[in-house]
Design an enzyme around this catalytic site. Structure first.
Site, PDB file in Angstrom:
ATOM      1  N   GLY A   1      16.248  29.079 -42.160  1.00  0.00           N
ATOM      2  CA  GLY A   1      15.768  27.617 -43.147  1.00  0.00           C
ATOM      3  C   GLY A   1      13.917  27.669 -42.712  1.00  0.00           C
TER       4      GLY A   1
ATOM      5  N   ASP B   1      19.564  19.441 -40.637  1.00  0.00           N
ATOM      6  CA  ASP B   1      21.055  19.490 -39.272  1.00  0.00           C
ATOM      7  C   ASP B   1      21.370  19.956 -38.641  1.00  0.00           C
ATOM      8  OD1 ASP B   1      23.300  18.819 -38.432  1.00  0.00           O
ATOM      9  OD2 ASP B   1      24.613  19.129 -40.477  1.00  0.00           O
ATOM     10  N   SER B   2      20.271  20.347 -37.763  1.00  0.00           N
ATOM     11  CA  SER B   2      19.879  21.491 -36.627  1.00  0.00           C
ATOM     12  C   SER B   2      21.077  21.257 -35.687  1.00  0.00           C
ATOM     13  CB  SER B   2      18.893  21.694 -36.089  1.00  0.00           C
ATOM     14  OG  SER B   2      18.343  21.136 -35.605  1.00  0.00           O
TER      15      SER B   2
ATOM     16  N   PRO C   1      19.278  29.255 -31.620  1.00  0.00           N
ATOM     17  CA  PRO C   1      18.244  29.018 -33.427  1.00  0.00           C
ATOM     18  C   PRO C   1      17.530  28.145 -34.173  1.00  0.00           C
ATOM     19  CG  PRO C   1      20.858  30.287 -33.278  1.00  0.00           C
ATOM     20  CD  PRO C   1      20.634  30.082 -31.823  1.00  0.00           C
TER      21      PRO C   1
HETATM   22  N1  AG3 Z   1      24.426  18.804 -34.966  1.00  0.00           N
HETATM   23  C1  AG3 Z   1      23.671  18.116 -33.439  1.00  0.00           C
HETATM   24  C2  AG3 Z   1      24.082  18.180 -32.472  1.00  0.00           C
HETATM   25  C3  AG3 Z   1      23.321  17.606 -31.158  1.00  0.00           C
HETATM   26  C4  AG3 Z   1      23.648  18.001 -29.823  1.00  0.00           C
HETATM   27  N2  AG3 Z   1      23.166  17.813 -29.200  1.00  0.00           N
HETATM   28  C5  AG3 Z   1      23.680  16.707 -28.086  1.00  0.00           C
HETATM   29  N3  AG3 Z   1      24.802  15.871 -27.739  1.00  0.00           N
HETATM   30  N4  AG3 Z   1      22.646  15.750 -27.602  1.00  0.00           N
HETATM   31  C6  AG3 Z   1      25.471  18.764 -34.968  1.00  0.00           C
HETATM   32  C7  AG3 Z   1      25.534  19.025 -36.531  1.00  0.00           C
HETATM   33  C8  AG3 Z   1      26.899  18.684 -37.258  1.00  0.00           C
HETATM   34  N5  AG3 Z   1      26.625  19.235 -38.200  1.00  0.00           N
END
Ligand code: AG3
Length: 280
Positions: free
Chosen positions: A137, A154-155, A161
């Protein structure tokens, strides 16, 4: 029953019962695991951190997609960075008239989530309005000539990474890829535990955009209370849309979310003092 322990925050853990491990691998990018849990349905963890559960992903994906799309009001082109599980794409494509390009670095996340957690993507990858690009990205926004109305980052957390997706350089490149009046949103962790992420992102987003702010949503399996989503645009009025305007757009969209509502949208930008204090 065995257990899965997430140790994202030192000295504290959340634990899931594991009914069955459906898939596990370490590829060149990250460790990936999908398991069946008793209370949350299937769970995807990347590098030991819970990303998605079948049961509670609607909070996150609805808020990531509907808040910027309805605040903007005329989105035709959306760019999703990351989001390999397909949940954000699913919510974006609920808006007719929106086309989405999704740039995911790890093809395995897309393939395995499609196979083992099909309800999360909900068939979105097969939608003719979806364009899946397997690429970095960071590089994509540095090089593309395309322009978007919204960019949804949406990371994972800023470890591994995902780390480069929290840099000022990346935000500046996103700014370049937005049409005038465009909006960038990104996942910014749970500030009760990860407060420095809010402080740092506010500074970096504010260097690349005229207006930088946050909005909140609960996500039960991102433990620690509310999570923050970063918000950046050159048009500050977009984060002050009234419940009336949002309500009209919401009704016209015909979507039927489970967490999002125009009232929640407005309230989500009213940051609790403990989060506001991190904007320094
Ligand atoms: N991505 C964000 C995950 C964040 C986790 N962090 C935390 N629990 N503090 C989610 C991807 C969903 N498409």
């Amino acid at each position: 029953m065995t257990e899965f322990r997430e140790n994202l925050h030192e000295g504290y853990a959340q634990s899931f019962g594991v009914v069955e491990v459906l898939f596990e691998e370490t590829n060149g990018l990250q460790h990936l695991m999908i398991f069946e849990s008793p209370l949350h349905g299937r769970v995807l963890a990347l590098d030991g951190v819970v990303q998605v559960t079948e049961r509670d992903n609607f909070f996150y994906h609805e808020m990531m997609a509907h808040v910027p799309i309805l605040a903007h009001g005329a989105v035709t082109d959306a760019l999703i960075i990351g989001g390999g599980d397909g949940g954000t794409l699913r919510e974006v494509l609920r808006h007719s008239g929106v086309c989405a390009t999704m740039v995911e670095i790890d093809r395995r996340v897309v393939d395995l989530c499609t196979e083992y957690m099909p309800s999360v993507g909900g068939g979105a990858f097969d939608d003719p309005r979806a364009d899946l690009v397997i690429a970095d990205g960071l590089r994509y926004v540095a090089e593309t000539d395309r322009r978007f109305d919204v960019i949804l980052v949406d990371s994972t957390d800023p470890i591994g990474p995902g780390e480069v997706l929290f840099t000022e350089r990346f935000y500046r490149d996103c700014h370049r890829c937005l049409k005038p009046g465009g909006v960038l949103v990104n996942q910014n962790g749970v500030p009760f535990f990860q407060g420095d992420e809010v402080t740092t992102s506010h500074r970096r987003l504010g260097a690349a955009f005229r207006d930088a702010w946050f909005y909140t949503t609960p996500v039960p399996t991102y433990v620690g209370g509310l999570m923050t989503l970063g918000w950046a645009s050159d048009d500050e009025t977009l984060r002050h849309q009234s419940a009336e305007t949002l309500g009209e757009r919401f009704r016209a969209s015909g979507i039927a979310p489970r967490y999002y509502s125009p009232g929640i949208h407005v309230g989500a930008f009213d940051l609790p003092p403990y989060i506001r204090d991190l904007l320094i």
